[in-house]
Design a protein around this motif. Structure first.
Motif, PDB file in Angstrom:
ATOM      1  N   TYR A   1       8.398  -6.046  14.365  1.00  0.00           N
ATOM      2  CA  TYR A   1       9.419  -6.707  14.693  1.00  0.00           C
ATOM      3  C   TYR A   1      10.195  -5.770  15.773  1.00  0.00           C
ATOM      4  CZ  TYR A   1      13.255  -9.508  14.670  1.00  0.00           C
ATOM      5  OH  TYR A   1      14.334 -10.698  14.900  1.00  0.00           O
ATOM      6  N   GLU A   2      10.269  -4.867  15.760  1.00  0.00           N
ATOM      7  CA  GLU A   2      11.231  -3.840  16.362  1.00  0.00           C
ATOM      8  C   GLU A   2      10.839  -3.045  17.435  1.00  0.00           C
ATOM      9  OE1 GLU A   2      14.764  -3.714  16.433  1.00  0.00           O
ATOM     10  OE2 GLU A   2      14.755  -5.079  15.270  1.00  0.00           O
TER      11      GLU A   2
ATOM     12  N   THR B   1      14.547 -13.062  10.561  1.00  0.00           N
ATOM     13  CA  THR B   1      15.408 -12.714  11.261  1.00  0.00           C
ATOM     14  C   THR B   1      16.565 -13.743  11.296  1.00  0.00           C
ATOM     15  OG1 THR B   1      16.280 -12.469  13.888  1.00  0.00           O
ATOM     16  CG2 THR B   1      14.655 -14.196  13.323  1.00  0.00           C
TER      17      THR B   1
END
Length: 167
Positions: free
Chosen positions: A7-8, A47
């Protein structure tokens, strides 16, 4: 770790790296199976919409120029330091930031387009905007980072702008 890094990170670690990190306690297959279990239990909702995401949407709907964008970002960033504003939704804080910024540059506070995309009428935004300005005016002098950032020319020196509170 795998989900967070996917995700990051631009370049997440490869699966064999994760097997090595956990000292071969888990196989590649076990890691992938657990990733699936976690994602399914979260219903793939990893998220939440942030105030900044709403701000970007509202600024686009407001046909905001650079000054309004910078002012709204300055106002919204300031809300992150206030515990008293936590009970407002991120979308409400973003709407209030746009509302205040538009007032400061002399534009109509709210527009039919903003009403359509924000789904808040002006009367719903005004109390939030008042609360944001009240918190800004009573902010602790130790919390200067946002002001310092937005005093620079890179951000249009918008921290030097007098925030209008005549509503």
């Amino acid at each position: 770790l795998l989900i967070a890094s996917k995700y990051e990170e631009i370049y997440p670690p490869e699966l064999h790296d994760l097997v090595y990190i956990c000292d071969r306690a888990y196989s590649k297959n076990e890691i992938l199976e657990m990733e699936e279990v976690v994602l399914k239990s979260l219903e793939y909702q990893i998220t939440i919409p942030s105030a900044h995401a709403f701000l970007v949407r509202y600024l686009k709907a407001a046909h905001a120029d650079k000054k309004i964008v910078q002012l709204a970002c300055y106002i919204l960033d300031g809300t992150l330091q206030s515990y008293n504003l936590l009970h407002y939704l991120p979308s409400q804080l973003a709407a209030a930031a746009v509302f205040i910024a538009r007032r400061c540059v002399g534009r109509n506070s709210w527009s039919p387009t903003l009403l359509k995309y924000a789904v808040y009428c002006e009367e719903e935004v005004v109390p939030v905007a008042r609360a944001v300005l009240a918190e800004k005016s009573s902010a602790s002098p130790e919390l200067r980072a946002v002001n310092k950032k937005y005093t620079s020319s890179r951000y249009g020196q918008v921290a030097n702008t007098t925030l209008v509170c005549d509503f």
